[in-house]
Motif scaffolding. Structure first.
Motif, mmCIF file in Angstrom:
data_model
loop_
_atom_site.group_PDB
_atom_site.id
_atom_site.type_symbol
_atom_site.label_atom_id
_atom_site.label_comp_id
_atom_site.label_asym_id
_atom_site.label_seq_id
_atom_site.Cartn_x
_atom_site.Cartn_y
_atom_site.Cartn_z
ATOM 1 N N SER A 150 0.850 -1.184 0.000
ATOM 2 C CA SER A 150 0.000 0.000 0.000
ATOM 3 C C SER A 150 0.889 1.238 0.000
ATOM 4 C CB SER A 150 -0.925 0.012 1.222
ATOM 5 O OG SER A 150 -0.175 -0.047 2.429
ATOM 6 N N VAL A 151 0.312 2.376 -0.389
ATOM 7 C CA VAL A 151 1.032 3.649 -0.430
ATOM 8 C C VAL A 151 0.425 4.572 0.614
ATOM 9 C CG1 VAL A 151 1.701 5.630 -1.834
ATOM 10 C CG2 VAL A 151 1.492 3.362 -2.890
ATOM 11 N N LEU A 152 1.277 5.118 1.481
ATOM 12 C CA LEU A 152 0.838 6.059 2.503
ATOM 13 C C LEU A 152 1.521 7.408 2.281
ATOM 14 C CD1 LEU A 152 0.763 3.066 3.813
ATOM 15 C CD2 LEU A 152 0.493 4.274 5.968
ATOM 16 N N GLY A 153 0.895 8.447 2.747
ATOM 17 C CA GLY A 153 1.476 9.779 2.603
ATOM 18 C C GLY A 153 1.336 10.604 3.864
ATOM 19 N N SER A 154 2.243 11.584 4.022
ATOM 20 C CA SER A 154 2.205 12.481 5.169
ATOM 21 C C SER A 154 2.783 13.827 4.760
ATOM 22 C CB SER A 154 3.014 11.896 6.326
ATOM 23 O OG SER A 154 3.126 12.835 7.388
ATOM 24 N N THR A 155 2.273 14.880 5.351
ATOM 25 C CA THR A 155 2.842 16.206 5.100
ATOM 26 C C THR A 155 3.863 16.609 6.143
ATOM 27 O OG1 THR A 155 1.014 17.231 6.288
ATOM 28 C CG2 THR A 155 0.782 16.998 3.886
ATOM 29 N N ARG A 210 5.475 6.694 1.783
ATOM 30 C CA ARG A 210 5.812 5.412 2.424
ATOM 31 C C ARG A 210 5.179 4.264 1.644
ATOM 32 N NH1 ARG A 210 5.036 5.117 8.736
ATOM 33 N NH2 ARG A 210 7.019 6.269 8.544
ATOM 34 N N LEU A 211 5.996 3.261 1.359
ATOM 35 C CA LEU A 211 5.530 2.015 0.768
ATOM 36 C C LEU A 211 5.492 0.965 1.876
ATOM 37 C CD1 LEU A 211 7.634 2.035 -2.529
ATOM 38 C CD2 LEU A 211 5.307 2.848 -2.185
ATOM 39 N N HIS A 212 4.302 0.425 2.115
ATOM 40 C CA HIS A 212 4.087 -0.543 3.196
ATOM 41 C C HIS A 212 3.891 -1.916 2.552
ATOM 42 C CE1 HIS A 212 2.889 -1.777 7.241
ATOM 43 N NE2 HIS A 212 1.862 -2.432 6.692
ATOM 44 N N VAL A 213 4.825 -2.838 2.744
ATOM 45 C CA VAL A 213 4.850 -4.120 2.033
ATOM 46 C C VAL A 213 4.527 -5.231 3.023
ATOM 47 C CG1 VAL A 213 6.223 -5.662 0.578
ATOM 48 C CG2 VAL A 213 6.606 -3.182 0.494
ATOM 49 N N THR A 214 3.565 -6.082 2.626
ATOM 50 C CA THR A 214 3.151 -7.172 3.520
ATOM 51 C C THR A 214 3.483 -8.552 2.966
ATOM 52 O OG1 THR A 214 0.924 -7.126 2.535
ATOM 53 C CG2 THR A 214 1.298 -5.800 4.532
ATOM 54 N N ALA A 215 3.885 -8.634 1.683
ATOM 55 C CA ALA A 215 4.204 -9.957 1.125
ATOM 56 C C ALA A 215 5.043 -9.802 -0.131
ATOM 57 C CB ALA A 215 2.919 -10.733 0.818
ATOM 58 N N ASN A 216 5.821 -10.854 -0.431
ATOM 59 C CA ASN A 216 6.646 -10.916 -1.639
ATOM 60 C C ASN A 216 6.771 -12.387 -2.008
ATOM 61 O OD1 ASN A 216 8.597 -10.879 -3.642
ATOM 62 N ND2 ASN A 216 10.051 -9.591 -2.499
ATOM 63 N N THR A 217 6.239 -12.763 -3.181
ATOM 64 C CA THR A 217 6.254 -14.174 -3.577
ATOM 65 C C THR A 217 7.631 -14.655 -4.002
ATOM 66 O OG1 THR A 217 5.672 -13.634 -5.871
ATOM 67 C CG2 THR A 217 3.847 -14.028 -4.324
ATOM 68 N N GLY A 218 8.570 -13.726 -4.263
ATOM 69 C CA GLY A 218 9.884 -14.127 -4.753
ATOM 70 C C GLY A 218 10.963 -14.188 -3.695
ATOM 71 N N TRP A 219 10.725 -13.567 -2.534
ATOM 72 C CA TRP A 219 11.744 -13.524 -1.470
ATOM 73 C C TRP A 219 11.062 -13.079 -0.174
ATOM 74 C CZ3 TRP A 219 16.331 -15.638 -2.030
ATOM 75 C CH2 TRP A 219 17.329 -15.413 -1.049
ATOM 76 N N PRO A 220 11.516 -13.574 0.983
ATOM 77 C CA PRO A 220 10.821 -13.238 2.234
ATOM 78 C C PRO A 220 11.191 -11.855 2.770
ATOM 79 C CG PRO A 220 12.639 -14.709 2.697
ATOM 80 C CD PRO A 220 12.567 -14.587 1.194
ATOM 81 N N ALA A 221 11.155 -10.856 1.889
ATOM 82 C CA ALA A 221 11.503 -9.488 2.274
ATOM 83 C C ALA A 221 10.943 -8.532 1.243
ATOM 84 C CB ALA A 221 13.018 -9.308 2.375
ATOM 85 N N ALA A 222 10.816 -7.258 1.641
ATOM 86 C CA ALA A 222 10.461 -6.219 0.680
ATOM 87 C C ALA A 222 11.699 -5.829 -0.116
ATOM 88 C CB ALA A 222 9.906 -5.003 1.408
ATOM 89 N N GLN A 223 11.509 -5.542 -1.403
ATOM 90 C CA GLN A 223 12.653 -5.237 -2.283
ATOM 91 C C GLN A 223 12.257 -4.172 -3.305
ATOM 92 O OE1 GLN A 223 12.904 -9.320 -3.714
ATOM 93 N NE2 GLN A 223 14.918 -9.571 -2.743
ATOM 94 N N PHE A 224 13.100 -3.143 -3.449
ATOM 95 C CA PHE A 224 12.954 -2.156 -4.524
ATOM 96 C C PHE A 224 14.346 -1.700 -4.947
ATOM 97 C CE2 PHE A 224 9.104 -1.476 -1.895
ATOM 98 C CZ PHE A 224 8.155 -1.875 -2.810
ATOM 99 N N SER A 225 14.580 -1.632 -6.249
ATOM 100 C CA SER A 225 15.846 -1.058 -6.720
ATOM 101 C C SER A 225 15.694 0.441 -6.980
ATOM 102 C CB SER A 225 16.332 -1.759 -7.979
ATOM 103 O OG SER A 225 15.478 -1.501 -9.079
#
Length: 723
Positions: free
Chosen positions: A658-663, A701-716
């Motif tokens: 999910s995507v969250l935002g704050s000012t 903020r990117l809130h990650v709850t699952a990843n089918t390819g690895w047991p962690a959140a990942q972004f390049s």
């Protein structure tokens, strides 16, 4: 004396000093705070405010130009036969003139008082100017100006006229100091006179041995230096438990480039009321061409001295406990004015005037042992032409208070609080560093080694994080060519500048920003008011990318600087304003990024570094995880592009996020609910996430709850766009 690694003019405004018709005058102190700077026995008048037939140069801030080294960044150039005429601001019978002549030339200025030419002229020369230090990165030929003084032979009153006319060489006149010099003092009872030991007051004979014999004979008493000029050909040592006293620094003059050179002393040395004028024309760091090199011992003092044409005024090593250095003038050094080079305890440096130093005007450098409980207070510093006005390199419980610093030129700030060590063993900043009541006028400069500017006041975690408590209070910054406050790790290694508070500052003109944050760390600002800011309130772009965030806490009472520079890929230029963001620019690139956790070297900054082959990976087996990016300002973000490395080895996977935002970084709202997003190398391992119309956020903020390819959140890469 260490190795260091075109701006819009802004008119001066009143601070703790004011320019009244070109005359430097002290304003009355407010009840809450003493006036900054020294109480001086002379009044300075800028040449550009005087009348005459010469040509004004400047204002100019570009390193290596004549006007950039001048007081006020302006001066008056006189061709032979041209003149500049000053209105005398106070009772005076003497003047000192800061000037420059072309390299390799000498000549004279004819002096006229109320239209009458004096028999005496003022000699001018380039002999002590145009210094080159090629071993200092970023240095150019510098030290263009010199100072020359003259007893006028008559008493002048306010409103009288003194004209300087170039006789036989082009002369650029910067500033004139007018002073009422007292008559020569008399010999103290019981003193041992150097002339009784054979010293030559005519300056022809070598008086070195006479001084040595007088010092030996006067142990526990006074060595008297009568009016005259004395030539010494080698340095003095073994100086302890003695007073060296002259008849006043306009009357008793010692000609030598090395006055005292000793590694230790039992102390109780008093040096007062004479001039030491050297013949140093170049900077040679291996030569002790200093007024004092080494130790005066505990309980010593230096007062009422005129120090000129030396490499360093005082380069202090060993035991100088409780030394007091006060009421002196430091002119035309090729390096530092004074440097407490470790082990200093309880040293007080106060009420001194320093002009045209070739390195830090006043410095503490905690090499071998920390400088402790020492202070620089109520000093007036102008035109250090390489490095800082005041520099604190390490040390414990140090105070920098009520100083007036103006016109720094290159490779330096008005004040630098730094963990730059230069050599080992070095003792970083510790305890409480108090920076209180200082006034900085036209300070800060472009650093050609960094290719970006240095602020008027700089806190630099160069070689290690700032662990001391740095308390900056009641600062006045006027007409900084760039920023007011800079927080940086000058080595580029991203050490944290933290534990910093800035309270009660007034910024009246800054070419770019009030706060220039270039390294991770934290500072709290309270009651900081700003006017005349050229680009934005804050530049917050820690380096290296991904090294962390600089947390700027608003403690209340701040006004006039609530905007943030929008583009970390560019430097704000003086006076350009804050440009509207390019709708095609990635707002997240290079911005501070944090995360709930990281695996090994796969840190949050890898997701905003612009390289799709590097990546952030959260702690494994620990969902949910999140990545947060501070965009630096509220932005109408409409689209996110999320990436993984494009190589085929990165097999297809789905991340639920999910995507969250704050000012403000505290209150968060959901911008895009949780959803599965598939990353596939066949389509570049890229996912686009549209954001709803009306989205306005600073913190993403990117809130990650699952990843089918690895047991962690990942972004390049996490990219944010306005369209």
């Amino acid at each position: 004396m260490r190795t260091f690694r075109t701006v819009r003019y802004m008119p001066a405004v009143a601070t703790a000093v004011a320019m009244a018709a070109g005359t430097l005058v002290a304003l009355a102190p407010t009840p809450a705070q003493a006036a900054a700077g020294a109480a001086l026995p002379f009044t300075s008048v800028e040449a550009e405010s005087a009348s005459g037939t010469g040509t004004r140069i400047g204002p100019e801030y570009t390193q290596g130009t004549l006007a950039s080294e001048a007081s006020g960044r302006q001066a008056v150039r006189l061709a032979p036969g041209q003149r500049v005429e000053f209105t005398v601001p106070r009772a005076a019978n003497a003047m000192n003139v800061a000037y420059s002549v072309p390299d390799g030339q000498s000549g004279s200025l004819d002096v006229y008082v109320n239209g009458q030419k004096l028999a005496k002229s003022l000699s001018v020369t380039a002999k002590y100017s145009y210094v080159d230090t090629p071993w200092i990165p970023g240095a150019k030929t510098h030290h263009f100006y010199d100072n020359a003084r003259l007893l006028l032979g008559q008493n002048l009153q306010p409103g009288d006229k003194v004209a300087l006319q170039a006789a036989n060489v082009q002369v650029t006149v910067d500033v004139a100091d007018f002073e009422q010099v007292a008559a020569a003092a008399g010999k103290p009872a019981g003193a041992v006179s150097v002339t009784d030991k054979g010293a030559d007051p005519g300056g022809q004979g070598d008086s070195t041995q006479a001084f040595r014999e007088a010092i030996a004979a006067a142990r526990g008493g006074v060595v008297w230096i009568p009016p005259g000029e004395y030539r010494l050909t080698s340095s003095l040592n073994g100086v302890q438990d003695v007073t060296l006293q002259g008849a006043g620094h306009w009357h008793s003059v010692v000609r030598t480039s090395r006055f005292i050179d000793q590694s230790s002393s039992s102390g109780n040395v008093r040096i007062k009321d004479f001039a030491v004028i050297g013949e140093v024309t170049e900077r040679v760091d291996s030569s002790p061409d200093n007024f004092v090199n080494g130790s005066l011992g505990p309980g010593s003092s230096v007062s009422g001295m005129w120090l000129q044409h030396l490499k360093v005024g005082l380069w202090l090593l060993g035991n100088n406990d409780n030394l007091v250095v006060e009421n002196n003038r430091f002119l035309d050094m090729t390096a530092d004015g004074l440097n407490l080079n470790g082990t200093a305890r309880g040293v007080r440096v106060r009420n001194n005037f320093l002009r045209n130093q070739g390195d830090d005007a006043l410095a503490m450098w905690s090499l071998y042992a920390p400088d402790t409980n020492s202070s620089f207070e109520n000093n007036t510093i102008t035109q250090p032409n390489l490095a800082n006005g005041i520099a604190i390199y390490g040390g414990t419980d140090i105070t920098v208070k009520n100083n007036l610093i103006s016109d720094t030129n290159a490779l330096g700030s008005g004040i630098a609080i730094s963990n730059q060590k230069f050599l080992d063993p070095f003792h970083p900043l510790a305890g409480t560093i108090t920076v209180d009541g200082n006034t900085l006028v036209r300070t800060g400069a472009m650093n050609p080694n960094w290719n970006h500017p240095m602020g008027a006041l700089r806190v630099d975690s160069y070689d290690s994080a700032i662990e001391a408590q740095v308390r900056i209070t009641d600062t006045t910054v006027t007409d900084s060519p760039y920023s007011a406050f800079e927080f940086v790790s000058g080595s580029g290694r991203g050490f944290a500048a933290k534990n910093i508070t800035v309270d009660g500052a007034t910024v009246r003109g800054a070419g770019t920003v009030v706060v220039q944050a270039e390294t991770p760390g934290a500072a709290t600002f309270r009651d900081v008011t700003a006017t005349g800011i050229g680009a934005a309130g804050v530049y917050n772009c820690p380096y290296p990318s991904g090294s962390g965030t600089f947390a700027l806490t608003d403690g209340g009472g701040n006004t006039g600087w609530n905007s943030t520079w929008s583009d970390c890929s560019t430097w704000p230029q003086p006076g350009q304003g804050n440009p509207d963001p390019d709708p095609g620019r990635n707002l997240a690139k290079g911005r501070p990024a944090t995360a709930t956790g990281s695996q090994d070297v796969y840190t949050p900054g890898k997701a905003v570094d612009g390289d799709p082959n590097t990546y952030w990976e959260s702690a494994n087996h620990g969902f949910p995880q999140s990545l947060t990016v501070d965009l630096g300002a509220r932005e109408a973000v409409r689209r996110l592009v999320l990436k993984l490395p494009p190589q085929a080895v990165w097999q297809a996977r789905t991340q639920t996020l999910s995507v969250l935002g704050s000012t403000d970084g505290s209150a968060w709202s959901t911008v895009v609910p949780a959803k599965d997003h598939r990353f596939d190398p066949a389509s570049g391992n890229t996912v686009t996430v549209p954001l709803p119309a009306g989205t306005n956020l600073r913190h993403l903020r990117l809130h990650v709850t699952a990843n089918t390819g690895w047991p962690a959140a990942q972004f390049s890469e996490v990219e944010a766009y306005l369209s």
